[in-house]
Scaffold this motif. Structure first.
Motif, PDB file in Angstrom:
ATOM      1  N   ALA A  12       0.958  -1.073  -0.084  1.00 53.58           N
ATOM      2  CA  ALA A  12       0.006  -0.166   0.135  1.00 53.58           C
ATOM      3  C   ALA A  12       0.973   1.239  -0.076  1.00 53.58           C
ATOM      4  O   ALA A  12       1.941   1.200   0.531  1.00 53.58           O
ATOM      5  N   PRO A  13       0.378   2.231  -0.883  1.00 50.27           N
ATOM      6  CA  PRO A  13       1.407   3.488  -0.821  1.00 50.27           C
ATOM      7  C   PRO A  13       1.748   4.121   0.303  1.00 50.27           C
ATOM      8  O   PRO A  13       2.807   4.712   0.496  1.00 50.27           O
ATOM      9  N   TRP A  14       0.624   4.149   1.540  1.00 48.42           N
ATOM     10  CA  TRP A  14       1.278   4.646   2.525  1.00 48.42           C
ATOM     11  C   TRP A  14       2.137   4.178   3.416  1.00 48.42           C
ATOM     12  O   TRP A  14       2.678   4.700   4.265  1.00 48.42           O
ATOM     13  N   GLU A  15       2.337   2.598   3.311  1.00 46.04           N
ATOM     14  CA  GLU A  15       3.286   2.046   4.135  1.00 46.04           C
ATOM     15  C   GLU A  15       4.571   2.491   3.800  1.00 46.04           C
ATOM     16  O   GLU A  15       5.554   2.715   4.753  1.00 46.04           O
ATOM     17  N   GLY A  35      -4.103   0.174  11.068  1.00 43.98           N
ATOM     18  CA  GLY A  35      -5.560   0.520  10.474  1.00 43.98           C
ATOM     19  C   GLY A  35      -5.619   0.193   9.014  1.00 43.98           C
ATOM     20  O   GLY A  35      -4.757   0.508   8.262  1.00 43.98           O
ATOM     21  N   CYS A  36      -6.626  -0.183   8.889  1.00 44.87           N
ATOM     22  CA  CYS A  36      -7.065  -0.655   7.384  1.00 44.87           C
ATOM     23  C   CYS A  36      -8.519   0.057   7.065  1.00 44.87           C
ATOM     24  O   CYS A  36      -9.406   0.125   7.767  1.00 44.87           O
ATOM     25  N   THR A  37      -8.153   0.372   5.816  1.00 46.25           N
ATOM     26  CA  THR A  37      -9.586   1.175   5.087  1.00 46.25           C
ATOM     27  C   THR A  37      -9.993   0.301   4.048  1.00 46.25           C
ATOM     28  O   THR A  37      -9.370  -0.614   3.419  1.00 46.25           O
ATOM     29  N   SER A  38     -11.026   0.867   3.212  1.00 46.04           N
ATOM     30  CA  SER A  38     -11.619   0.344   2.172  1.00 46.04           C
ATOM     31  C   SER A  38     -10.795   0.681   1.079  1.00 46.04           C
ATOM     32  O   SER A  38     -11.385   1.211  -0.084  1.00 46.04           O
ATOM     33  N   GLY A  42      -5.439   0.468  -4.786  1.00 42.59           N
ATOM     34  CA  GLY A  42      -5.317   1.887  -4.619  1.00 42.59           C
ATOM     35  C   GLY A  42      -6.101   2.915  -4.940  1.00 42.59           C
ATOM     36  O   GLY A  42      -5.974   4.060  -4.937  1.00 42.59           O
ATOM     37  N   ALA A  43      -7.416   2.143  -4.848  1.00 52.34           N
ATOM     38  CA  ALA A  43      -8.459   3.041  -5.013  1.00 52.34           C
ATOM     39  C   ALA A  43      -9.681   2.785  -3.802  1.00 52.34           C
ATOM     40  O   ALA A  43      -9.649   1.784  -3.364  1.00 52.34           O
ATOM     41  N   ASN A  58     -11.427  -7.046   5.424  1.00 51.34           N
ATOM     42  CA  ASN A  58     -10.810  -8.125   4.191  1.00 51.34           C
ATOM     43  C   ASN A  58      -9.322  -7.881   3.910  1.00 51.34           C
ATOM     44  O   ASN A  58      -8.555  -8.522   3.789  1.00 51.34           O
ATOM     45  N   VAL A  59      -8.913  -6.499   3.942  1.00 51.15           N
ATOM     46  CA  VAL A  59      -7.636  -5.812   4.045  1.00 51.15           C
ATOM     47  C   VAL A  59      -6.634  -6.613   5.201  1.00 51.15           C
ATOM     48  O   VAL A  59      -5.937  -6.936   5.030  1.00 51.15           O
ATOM     49  N   ALA A  60      -7.402  -6.335   6.459  1.00 49.69           N
ATOM     50  CA  ALA A  60      -6.717  -7.029   7.409  1.00 49.69           C
ATOM     51  C   ALA A  60      -6.555  -8.494   7.488  1.00 49.69           C
ATOM     52  O   ALA A  60      -5.253  -9.011   7.747  1.00 49.69           O
TER      53      ALA A  60
END
Length: 135
Positions: A12-15, A35-38, A42-43, A58-60
């Protein structure tokens, strides 16, 4: 001999931008998932609070899978939401995903996230029952 924590990155880009790991497994078997978001590929995925909650978990779960763990290993969840009106939808998604597991859980209302289209962010903690990190 003490083992170092095992770190999972998902690209993920923020990592990379902010210098963190998606998940860290401690030598005692405790796994902390950031923290995981939807955000999918990348979108921000379409959908309201319920859909964003499912996508976020699901990301987690994807990070846990890289460690050989799954939803049944989750012992704590935290759900951050931007509106009190979303409590029922976020709670419904959590119940569907974790009703059989029943982790300790918190739901916290916050002022916002890095992108205003996001209305939910989740964190999970899991535990490897054999008490040791995967090799």
């Amino acid at each position: 001999m003490t083992r170092s924590p095992r770190k999972i990155v998902t690209g993920a880009p923020w990592e990379e931008q902010f210098g963190y790991s998606r998940a860290v497994e401690l030598p005692n078997g405790l796994v902390l998932v950031s923290g995981c978001t939807s955000v999918v590929d990348g979108a921000i995925a379409d959908g309201g609070p319920y859909e964003q909650t499912v996508n976020s978990f699901n990301v987690a779960f994807g990070a846990l899978k890289q460690l050989g763990l799954g939803p049944a290993d989750v012992v704590r969840t935290r759900m951050y939401i931007t509106h009190a009106r979303d409590v029922d939808e976020v709670g419904r998604a959590h119940k569907e995903l974790f009703d059989a597991v029943r982790p300790a859980a918190s739901m916290i209302i916050v002022s916002g996230f890095v992108d205003p289209r996001l209305v939910v962010e989740v964190e999970v903690e899991a535990y490897r029952t054999n008490g040791g990190a995967a090799s």
